[in-house]
Write a protein that holds these residues in place. Structure first.
Motif, PDB file in Angstrom:
ATOM      1  N   SER A 116      15.611  78.980  49.494  1.00  0.00           N
ATOM      2  CA  SER A 116      16.308  79.863  50.431  1.00  0.00           C
ATOM      3  C   SER A 116      16.310  79.279  51.843  1.00  0.00           C
ATOM      4  O   SER A 116      17.311  79.385  52.562  1.00  0.00           O
ATOM      5  N   ALA A 117      15.237  78.642  52.244  1.00  0.00           N
ATOM      6  CA  ALA A 117      15.169  78.023  53.569  1.00  0.00           C
ATOM      7  C   ALA A 117      16.132  76.843  53.656  1.00  0.00           C
ATOM      8  O   ALA A 117      16.836  76.668  54.667  1.00  0.00           O
ATOM      9  N   GLY A 118      16.180  76.034  52.617  1.00  0.00           N
ATOM     10  CA  GLY A 118      17.124  74.913  52.597  1.00  0.00           C
ATOM     11  C   GLY A 118      18.562  75.390  52.643  1.00  0.00           C
ATOM     12  O   GLY A 118      19.405  74.802  53.316  1.00  0.00           O
ATOM     13  N   ALA A 119      18.846  76.492  51.934  1.00  0.00           N
ATOM     14  CA  ALA A 119      20.196  77.051  51.932  1.00  0.00           C
ATOM     15  C   ALA A 119      20.584  77.569  53.313  1.00  0.00           C
ATOM     16  O   ALA A 119      21.732  77.401  53.757  1.00  0.00           O
ATOM     17  N   VAL A 120      19.628  78.190  54.002  1.00  0.00           N
ATOM     18  CA  VAL A 120      19.907  78.687  55.361  1.00  0.00           C
ATOM     19  C   VAL A 120      20.213  77.523  56.294  1.00  0.00           C
ATOM     20  O   VAL A 120      21.211  77.539  57.028  1.00  0.00           O
ATOM     21  N   VAL A 121      19.394  76.481  56.276  1.00  0.00           N
ATOM     22  CA  VAL A 121      19.632  75.332  57.152  1.00  0.00           C
ATOM     23  C   VAL A 121      20.939  74.627  56.777  1.00  0.00           C
ATOM     24  O   VAL A 121      21.737  74.282  57.645  1.00  0.00           O
ATOM     25  N   GLY A 122      21.158  74.425  55.481  1.00  0.00           N
ATOM     26  CA  GLY A 122      22.393  73.787  55.041  1.00  0.00           C
ATOM     27  C   GLY A 122      23.617  74.594  55.424  1.00  0.00           C
ATOM     28  O   GLY A 122      24.605  74.052  55.928  1.00  0.00           O
ATOM     29  N   GLY A 123      23.550  75.915  55.199  1.00  0.00           N
ATOM     30  CA  GLY A 123      24.675  76.780  55.554  1.00  0.00           C
ATOM     31  C   GLY A 123      24.938  76.829  57.047  1.00  0.00           C
ATOM     32  O   GLY A 123      26.090  76.790  57.482  1.00  0.00           O
ATOM     33  N   LEU A 124      23.873  76.915  57.822  1.00  0.00           N
ATOM     34  CA  LEU A 124      24.040  76.910  59.281  1.00  0.00           C
ATOM     35  C   LEU A 124      24.618  75.579  59.766  1.00  0.00           C
ATOM     36  O   LEU A 124      25.445  75.554  60.681  1.00  0.00           O
ATOM     37  N   SER A 125      24.212  74.487  59.151  1.00  0.00           N
ATOM     38  CA  SER A 125      24.747  73.175  59.522  1.00  0.00           C
ATOM     39  C   SER A 125      26.247  73.100  59.246  1.00  0.00           C
ATOM     40  O   SER A 125      27.009  72.553  60.048  1.00  0.00           O
ATOM     41  N   ILE A 126      26.663  73.656  58.124  1.00  0.00           N
ATOM     42  CA  ILE A 126      28.093  73.666  57.805  1.00  0.00           C
ATOM     43  C   ILE A 126      28.845  74.584  58.768  1.00  0.00           C
ATOM     44  O   ILE A 126      29.920  74.227  59.265  1.00  0.00           O
ATOM     45  N   ALA A 127      28.280  75.752  59.055  1.00  0.00           N
ATOM     46  CA  ALA A 127      28.919  76.678  59.994  1.00  0.00           C
ATOM     47  C   ALA A 127      29.078  76.043  61.371  1.00  0.00           C
ATOM     48  O   ALA A 127      30.146  76.132  61.993  1.00  0.00           O
ATOM     49  N   VAL A 128      28.027  75.397  61.845  1.00  0.00           N
ATOM     50  CA  VAL A 128      28.104  74.721  63.147  1.00  0.00           C
ATOM     51  C   VAL A 128      29.126  73.594  63.093  1.00  0.00           C
ATOM     52  O   VAL A 128      29.887  73.385  64.039  1.00  0.00           O
ATOM     53  N   GLY A 129      29.158  72.879  61.969  1.00  0.00           N
ATOM     54  CA  GLY A 129      30.150  71.814  61.815  1.00  0.00           C
ATOM     55  C   GLY A 129      31.575  72.342  61.876  1.00  0.00           C
ATOM     56  O   GLY A 129      32.457  71.722  62.479  1.00  0.00           O
ATOM     57  N   LEU A 130      31.821  73.503  61.260  1.00  0.00           N
ATOM     58  CA  LEU A 130      33.154  74.103  61.328  1.00  0.00           C
ATOM     59  C   LEU A 130      33.526  74.486  62.753  1.00  0.00           C
ATOM     60  O   LEU A 130      34.649  74.237  63.206  1.00  0.00           O
ATOM     61  N   LEU A 131      32.582  75.104  63.448  1.00  0.00           N
ATOM     62  CA  LEU A 131      32.836  75.457  64.851  1.00  0.00           C
ATOM     63  C   LEU A 131      33.038  74.202  65.704  1.00  0.00           C
ATOM     64  O   LEU A 131      33.934  74.146  66.548  1.00  0.00           O
ATOM     65  N   ASN A 132      32.189  73.222  65.469  1.00  0.00           N
ATOM     66  CA  ASN A 132      32.277  71.946  66.167  1.00  0.00           C
ATOM     67  C   ASN A 132      33.669  71.342  65.931  1.00  0.00           C
ATOM     68  O   ASN A 132      34.340  70.898  66.870  1.00  0.00           O
ATOM     69  N   ALA A 133      34.109  71.335  64.677  1.00  0.00           N
ATOM     70  CA  ALA A 133      35.408  70.765  64.328  1.00  0.00           C
ATOM     71  C   ALA A 133      36.548  71.515  65.003  1.00  0.00           C
ATOM     72  O   ALA A 133      37.494  70.909  65.510  1.00  0.00           O
ATOM     73  N   ALA A 134      36.457  72.840  65.026  1.00  0.00           N
ATOM     74  CA  ALA A 134      37.506  73.637  65.628  1.00  0.00           C
ATOM     75  C   ALA A 134      37.611  73.410  67.133  1.00  0.00           C
ATOM     76  O   ALA A 134      38.699  73.497  67.710  1.00  0.00           O
TER      77      ALA A 134
END
Length: 138
Positions: A116-134
């Motif tokens: 669950s901790a890995g999923a949170v970090v992985g998911g947050l990294s993807i979310a930040v990447g999407l915002l970063n990309a936008a």
């Protein structure tokens, strides 16, 4: 035949952008592993730690999204390199902020193999990447 030659005229720039993208991804991997308090490669290879694998893959995907946006929106190779490096810093800062401010025990949980901790970090990294990309648009 002319259409094929016209299509292949973009091969040189593709190779330059793609090569620089791979170099940036390798640099990101190297820096990301330095800023995490655990050894992802050991955890993944030796311990079969799924939490570390999910967190690392999420970080790679998030950064790759931002680099893809930088490539698509850049006006030159230098512009691409600059925005790729800005994306790199933004992704690393986001991880540091999450780890140090919002979820201070997340690194220990990943180290312990809590998926669950890995999923949170992985998911947050993807979310930040999407915002970063936008945000990498003109």
């Amino acid at each position: 035949m002319e259409a094929l030659i016209t299509s292949l005229s973009g091969l040189g720039p593709f190779l330059l952008y793609f090569s620089l993208s791979i170099l940036m991804l390798l640099l990101f991997k190297w820096l990301y592993v330095l800023v995490t308090p655990y050894d992802e490669w050991k955890l993944i290879k030796e311990d079969q730690n799924l939490a570390a694998a999910i967190a690392l893959v999420g970080a790679f995907v998030g950064f790759s999204l931002a680099v893809a946006s930088a490539a698509a929106n850049s006006v030159s190779l230098l512009d691409f390199a600059v925005w790729g490096l800005i994306a790199l810093v933004a992704q690393l800062l986001a991880f540091a902020l999450v780890r140090l401010v919002f979820l201070p025990k997340i690194a220990a949980r990943i180290n312990d193999g809590q998926v669950s901790a890995g999923a949170v970090v992985g998911g947050l990294s993807i979310a930040v990447g999407l915002l970063n990309a936008a945000c990498i648009t003109y």
